[in-house]
Design a protein around this motif. Structure first.
Motif, mmCIF file in Angstrom:
data_model
loop_
_atom_site.group_PDB
_atom_site.id
_atom_site.type_symbol
_atom_site.label_atom_id
_atom_site.label_comp_id
_atom_site.label_asym_id
_atom_site.label_seq_id
_atom_site.Cartn_x
_atom_site.Cartn_y
_atom_site.Cartn_z
ATOM 1 N N ILE A 284 0.841 -1.196 0.000
ATOM 2 C CA ILE A 284 0.000 0.000 0.000
ATOM 3 C C ILE A 284 0.876 1.246 0.000
ATOM 4 C CG2 ILE A 284 -1.744 1.286 1.292
ATOM 5 C CD1 ILE A 284 -2.807 -1.423 2.272
ATOM 6 N N GLY A 285 0.663 2.108 -0.968
ATOM 7 C CA GLY A 285 1.464 3.307 -1.119
ATOM 8 C C GLY A 285 1.087 4.388 -0.126
ATOM 9 N N ALA A 286 2.097 5.137 0.316
ATOM 10 C CA ALA A 286 1.915 6.274 1.206
ATOM 11 C C ALA A 286 2.643 7.476 0.607
ATOM 12 C CB ALA A 286 2.469 5.945 2.592
ATOM 13 N N PRO A 287 2.341 8.682 1.077
ATOM 14 C CA PRO A 287 3.060 9.851 0.553
ATOM 15 C C PRO A 287 4.564 9.700 0.706
ATOM 16 C CG PRO A 287 1.161 10.546 1.831
ATOM 17 C CD PRO A 287 1.286 9.061 2.040
ATOM 18 N N ARG A 288 5.300 10.039 -0.339
ATOM 19 C CA ARG A 288 6.755 9.888 -0.305
ATOM 20 C C ARG A 288 7.365 10.793 0.765
ATOM 21 N NH1 ARG A 288 4.909 12.543 -4.557
ATOM 22 N NH2 ARG A 288 5.804 14.573 -5.196
ATOM 23 N N ALA A 289 8.551 10.422 1.195
ATOM 24 C CA ALA A 289 9.220 11.134 2.270
ATOM 25 C C ALA A 289 9.567 12.562 1.862
ATOM 26 C CB ALA A 289 10.495 10.380 2.667
ATOM 27 N N ALA A 290 9.770 13.410 2.853
ATOM 28 C CA ALA A 290 10.060 14.826 2.605
ATOM 29 C C ALA A 290 11.275 15.015 1.714
ATOM 30 C CB ALA A 290 10.244 15.545 3.937
ATOM 31 N N ALA A 291 12.267 14.140 1.834
ATOM 32 C CA ALA A 291 13.484 14.270 1.038
ATOM 33 C C ALA A 291 13.228 14.041 -0.451
ATOM 34 C CB ALA A 291 14.536 13.283 1.537
ATOM 35 N N SER A 292 12.082 13.452 -0.794
ATOM 36 C CA SER A 292 11.762 13.155 -2.192
ATOM 37 C C SER A 292 10.661 14.070 -2.738
ATOM 38 C CB SER A 292 11.316 11.690 -2.317
ATOM 39 O OG SER A 292 12.336 10.815 -1.880
ATOM 40 N N ARG A 293 10.516 15.235 -2.149
ATOM 41 C CA ARG A 293 9.446 16.151 -2.558
ATOM 42 C C ARG A 293 9.985 17.405 -3.241
ATOM 43 N NH1 ARG A 293 5.661 15.895 2.965
ATOM 44 N NH2 ARG A 293 5.345 13.614 2.914
ATOM 45 N N SER A 294 11.057 17.255 -3.993
ATOM 46 C CA SER A 294 11.654 18.422 -4.649
ATOM 47 C C SER A 294 10.737 19.025 -5.715
ATOM 48 C CB SER A 294 12.992 18.037 -5.284
ATOM 49 O OG SER A 294 12.809 17.016 -6.250
ATOM 50 N N ASP A 295 9.742 18.259 -6.142
ATOM 51 C CA ASP A 295 8.797 18.761 -7.150
ATOM 52 C C ASP A 295 7.645 19.535 -6.539
ATOM 53 O OD1 ASP A 295 7.920 16.338 -5.938
ATOM 54 O OD2 ASP A 295 6.447 16.060 -7.538
ATOM 55 N N LEU A 296 7.624 19.653 -5.200
ATOM 56 C CA LEU A 296 6.501 20.280 -4.508
ATOM 57 C C LEU A 296 6.932 21.519 -3.732
ATOM 58 C CD1 LEU A 296 4.731 17.130 -2.965
ATOM 59 C CD2 LEU A 296 4.179 18.293 -5.119
ATOM 60 N N VAL A 297 5.996 22.447 -3.627
ATOM 61 C CA VAL A 297 6.154 23.600 -2.740
ATOM 62 C C VAL A 297 4.990 23.568 -1.772
ATOM 63 C CG1 VAL A 297 6.162 26.112 -2.556
ATOM 64 C CG2 VAL A 297 7.311 24.997 -4.486
ATOM 65 N N GLU A 298 5.287 23.560 -0.462
ATOM 66 C CA GLU A 298 4.236 23.573 0.537
ATOM 67 C C GLU A 298 3.805 25.013 0.774
ATOM 68 O OE1 GLU A 298 3.188 21.575 4.884
ATOM 69 O OE2 GLU A 298 5.236 21.535 4.112
ATOM 70 N N ARG A 299 2.501 25.203 0.781
ATOM 71 C CA ARG A 299 1.974 26.545 0.977
ATOM 72 C C ARG A 299 0.897 26.523 2.041
ATOM 73 N NH1 ARG A 299 -1.336 27.051 -4.804
ATOM 74 N NH2 ARG A 299 -2.841 25.404 -4.387
ATOM 75 N N ALA A 300 0.576 27.670 2.570
ATOM 76 C CA ALA A 300 -0.473 27.766 3.574
ATOM 77 C C ALA A 300 -1.821 27.632 2.923
ATOM 78 C CB ALA A 300 -0.381 29.109 4.298
ATOM 79 N N GLU A 301 -2.733 26.907 3.576
ATOM 80 C CA GLU A 301 -4.109 26.795 3.075
ATOM 81 C C GLU A 301 -4.747 28.169 3.066
ATOM 82 O OE1 GLU A 301 -6.066 24.322 2.057
ATOM 83 O OE2 GLU A 301 -5.312 22.428 2.831
ATOM 84 N N SER A 302 -5.448 28.481 1.951
ATOM 85 C CA SER A 302 -6.139 29.774 1.897
ATOM 86 C C SER A 302 -7.547 29.637 2.415
ATOM 87 C CB SER A 302 -6.157 30.265 0.448
ATOM 88 O OG SER A 302 -6.750 29.317 -0.411
#
Length: 302
Positions: A284-302
């Motif tokens: 069962i897949g889970a969200p990848r680890a933080a070290a593998s999230r170079s394609d993402l930018v975390e932002r605050a929920e609006s």
């Protein structure tokens, strides 16, 4: 972490160049279901409406969200072959397409949305009625199309190939059973209304969850370089089987769970988790680890 699913080769493709054309088999199929839905209203009784609600919700939840979307398309979990085939068969009964057709529809749209720019057909920039017409009655004809390679365990499986060529015909035995159980009201509500509402409902999630330029576009994650971002639509987790948490899904397509944060109801995940406890779902897949999230930018929920 499960390996990403890479089926699309867009190296020679252009997501902006092409035109929207009427897809006559698709148009005739959905028009027939629409006519049947209108007739269903005229013969409605409480039993047929209850049947419609149960069959529509169950087939979309079990067959489309769990079977086709999370298991078959994204490979976010595995199941024994008999169960995998059963889930995909129920997904075929939803009435949108066969297994390979669903993969091609999904992966083409997902690829286009992750480019810096794409045609309005994939971006959902047009009005609601125009976009609805395009998605229920038309196809996009590329000048230079991406190449999609479906895994052999789907493309070469005799059962799935059979479903690909006969997917519309599988409504017939269900229709005969429903006619025996409740006459024409059961057929019209259990087949026509169910298929039409399922197709329209699938489009509704697609439309409202992929409109990054609108106020509805809320979510924690921004996918770098993607022209179209996805939205989480609060309050619709139960009715959309968890698919409304689409910002999460675009960020972590490898995750079997889409409702990742507190309060995000995800009935699809509840089914998968239940199967896992019975030994019927694994890897069962889970969200990848933080070290593998170079394609993402975390932002605050609006």
């Amino acid at each position: 972490m499960m390996a990403p699913v890479l089926r699309v080769d867009g190296s020679a493709a252009d997501p902006c160049m092409g035109s929207v054309r009427v897809d006559w088999p698709k148009a005739l199929w959905n028009t027939g279901m629409l006519i049947g839905t209108i007739l269903a209203v005229a013969v409605a009784n409480w039993q047929s409406i209850l049947l419609f609600i149960v069959l529509t919700y169950a087939s979309l939840l079990i067959g489309h969200s769990v079977g086709m979307h999370r298991m078959m398309i994204h490979r976010s979990f595995k199941a024994p072959l008999w169960l995998a085939r059963s889930l995909i068969y129920v997904g075929t009964l939803v009435g949108v397409s066969g297994p390979s057709g669903i993969i091609r529809i999904h992966d083409t749209r997902d690829w286009a949305q992750r480019q810096r720019a794409c045609h309005d057909f994939f971006a959902h920039r047009c009005s609601l009625l125009v976009d609805l017409f395009w998605n229920l009655f038309c196809r996009f004809e590329f000048v230079h199309a991406p190449r999609i390679t479906i895994e052999p365990d789907i493309a070469e499986d005799p059962f799935y190939r059979f479903l690909d060529t006969t997917w519309r015909l599988h409504q017939l035995p269900i229709a005969l059973l429903l006619y025996w159980a409740g006459g024409w009201p059961f057929v019209l509500w259990g087949i026509c209304a169910r298929v039409f509402v399922s197709s329209t409902g699938h489009w509704t999630i697609t439309y409202f969850c992929h409109t990054s330029q609108r106020d509805l576009a809320k979510g924690r994650w921004l996918v770098k370089d993607a022209g179209i971002q996805a939205a989480n639509i609060p309050g619709f987790g139960l009715i959309t089987y968890g698919e409304c948490w689409h910002n999460n899904h675009h960020a972590f397509p490898e995750s079997a769970r889409i409702g990742l944060d507190e309060g995000q109801a995800d009935p699809g995940w509840w089914i998968i988790n239940g199967l896992a406890k019975c030994g019927l779902a694994y890897d069962i897949g889970a969200p990848r680890a933080a070290a593998s999230r170079s394609d993402l930018v975390e932002r605050a929920e609006s």
